[in-house]
Design a protein around this motif. Sequence first.
Motif, PDB file in Angstrom:
ATOM      1  N   ASP A 132       8.500   3.932  -8.944  1.00  0.00           N
ATOM      2  CA  ASP A 132       8.106   3.480 -10.280  1.00  0.00           C
ATOM      3  C   ASP A 132       7.538   2.072 -10.145  1.00  0.00           C
ATOM      4  O   ASP A 132       7.840   1.357  -9.183  1.00  0.00           O
ATOM      5  N   THR A 133       6.721   1.673 -11.123  1.00  0.00           N
ATOM      6  CA  THR A 133       6.247   0.302 -11.108  1.00  0.00           C
ATOM      7  C   THR A 133       7.355  -0.642 -11.561  1.00  0.00           C
ATOM      8  O   THR A 133       8.275  -0.238 -12.281  1.00  0.00           O
ATOM      9  N   ASP A 134       7.282  -1.889 -11.140  1.00  0.00           N
ATOM     10  CA  ASP A 134       8.179  -2.927 -11.648  1.00  0.00           C
ATOM     11  C   ASP A 134       7.468  -3.583 -12.824  1.00  0.00           C
ATOM     12  O   ASP A 134       6.553  -4.376 -12.644  1.00  0.00           O
ATOM     13  N   TYR A 135       7.866  -3.239 -14.054  1.00  0.00           N
ATOM     14  CA  TYR A 135       7.177  -3.749 -15.230  1.00  0.00           C
ATOM     15  C   TYR A 135       7.355  -5.254 -15.402  1.00  0.00           C
ATOM     16  O   TYR A 135       6.594  -5.889 -16.132  1.00  0.00           O
ATOM     17  N   SER A 136       8.338  -5.850 -14.741  1.00  0.00           N
ATOM     18  CA  SER A 136       8.506  -7.295 -14.829  1.00  0.00           C
ATOM     19  C   SER A 136       7.555  -8.025 -13.886  1.00  0.00           C
ATOM     20  O   SER A 136       7.306  -9.212 -14.043  1.00  0.00           O
ATOM     21  N   ASP A 137       7.027  -7.311 -12.891  1.00  0.00           N
ATOM     22  CA  ASP A 137       6.066  -7.888 -11.947  1.00  0.00           C
ATOM     23  C   ASP A 137       5.311  -6.741 -11.279  1.00  0.00           C
ATOM     24  O   ASP A 137       5.770  -6.189 -10.274  1.00  0.00           O
ATOM     25  N   PRO A 138       4.147  -6.346 -11.831  1.00  0.00           N
ATOM     26  CA  PRO A 138       3.446  -5.157 -11.335  1.00  0.00           C
ATOM     27  C   PRO A 138       2.859  -5.301  -9.940  1.00  0.00           C
ATOM     28  O   PRO A 138       2.216  -4.376  -9.454  1.00  0.00           O
ATOM     29  N   ARG A 139       3.105  -6.429  -9.271  1.00  0.00           N
ATOM     30  CA  ARG A 139       2.731  -6.528  -7.859  1.00  0.00           C
ATOM     31  C   ARG A 139       3.650  -5.677  -6.988  1.00  0.00           C
ATOM     32  O   ARG A 139       3.360  -5.456  -5.807  1.00  0.00           O
ATOM     33  N   TYR A 140       4.720  -5.179  -7.595  1.00  0.00           N
ATOM     34  CA  TYR A 140       5.739  -4.462  -6.825  1.00  0.00           C
ATOM     35  C   TYR A 140       5.966  -3.051  -7.356  1.00  0.00           C
ATOM     36  O   TYR A 140       5.759  -2.760  -8.534  1.00  0.00           O
ATOM     37  N   LEU A 141       6.429  -2.196  -6.445  1.00  0.00           N
ATOM     38  CA  LEU A 141       6.981  -0.899  -6.793  1.00  0.00           C
ATOM     39  C   LEU A 141       8.486  -0.928  -6.544  1.00  0.00           C
ATOM     40  O   LEU A 141       8.970  -1.703  -5.706  1.00  0.00           O
ATOM     41  N   LEU A 142       9.209  -0.085  -7.256  1.00  0.00           N
ATOM     42  CA  LEU A 142      10.641   0.067  -7.054  1.00  0.00           C
ATOM     43  C   LEU A 142      10.917   1.490  -6.589  1.00  0.00           C
ATOM     44  O   LEU A 142      10.338   2.448  -7.114  1.00  0.00           O
ATOM     45  N   MET A 143      11.770   1.622  -5.580  1.00  0.00           N
ATOM     46  CA  MET A 143      12.057   2.954  -5.059  1.00  0.00           C
ATOM     47  C   MET A 143      13.558   3.096  -4.810  1.00  0.00           C
ATOM     48  O   MET A 143      14.267   2.118  -4.577  1.00  0.00           O
ATOM     49  N   SER A 144      14.010   4.347  -4.871  1.00  0.00           N
ATOM     50  CA  SER A 144      15.413   4.632  -4.599  1.00  0.00           C
ATOM     51  C   SER A 144      15.509   5.648  -3.476  1.00  0.00           C
ATOM     52  O   SER A 144      14.651   6.517  -3.321  1.00  0.00           O
TER      53      SER A 144
END
Length: 327
Positions: free
Chosen positions: A230-242
């Motif tokens: 998913d995108t990191d909506y607080s900083d769209p330079r990053y993705l978040l993964m689990s």
Amino acid sequence: MDRRTLLKGLGAAAVGAPVVSLAGAGSAQAAETYHVALCEQAKNQILIHARDKAWTPANEIWRWTPPVAIDENGKNTWTLLSDIKFRDTSAFGWVALVTASYGKVGIVNIGDDDALLWSARPYGNPHAIERIPNVGAIVTASSEASYRVDWPGFLTVYAPTRVDDPSTLTRVQEISFQGAHGLWYDGSYLWALGTWTLAKYVITGDHLDTRLVEVWKHTFPERYNGHSLDTDYSDPRYLLMSGGGVVQRVNKATGAISSWTPSGGGVKSYSRVASGSSFWQRATEEWWSHRIQFFDSSGAFVENKELSGYGYAARFYKARVSSAAFS
């Protein structure tokens, strides 16, 4: 399902890209009024509820239940909904992208009887779906082999003969990808996550010549068992993964992967809004959970939310910020 009005003009980065402003626009107060889209498997439905209200039938914002599609073995291939994303299109406005682990994937025409614009069966236990704007292609991630390919997971690309007509989508490419579970298009690249690999693809060609070409990949030193992107909506330079018992953040420019808080085993999806608050679905009952857990910007637990007044216990499989703003 009654027709629902969708709020427009909220400034997506590109047609079909997630609307970052809906995740809170940097305001802690606004962030707590965002909508959460839920894959709920007890009744096999997609639900949308507001973060700041009780999850009761009276407060339900949107619901979609798939049709029945029985296969040659007598199974409903629309069973076990496993992914939901909302994307803005030039021809139909907001659509919902959905997958079901028993086999089906599709595009839902939100607000027009919530009918399917297109569906297909990629096989192999579909777990994620994404749309590539401008070319109108669809990509799906399947975590197991199929009758066509003996790979332990793969990506499928569907491309159209007419960009604005999903009914013309045709399977044009399959790519071996072990345990494929997560997909996210960031406006420039398609990212895919699986058992051992996080990969980035560029989209080449158009119409039936559309193809994914790998430009970068990271192979985990140990079995990662990736689940969500998913995108990191607080900083769209990053993705978040689990995956692998952790939540991690990926720098899209460098590919650097860093640890994240909260982390834990069995996390099927994780989302972070613009204020820094976040939520996840962490499996507590086999692969599902009765509740979604919410955290503050430091990663500290805030509360659980679950369905109330529905007369049954939910089986949530995935939850993410709803990028389509329903009025």
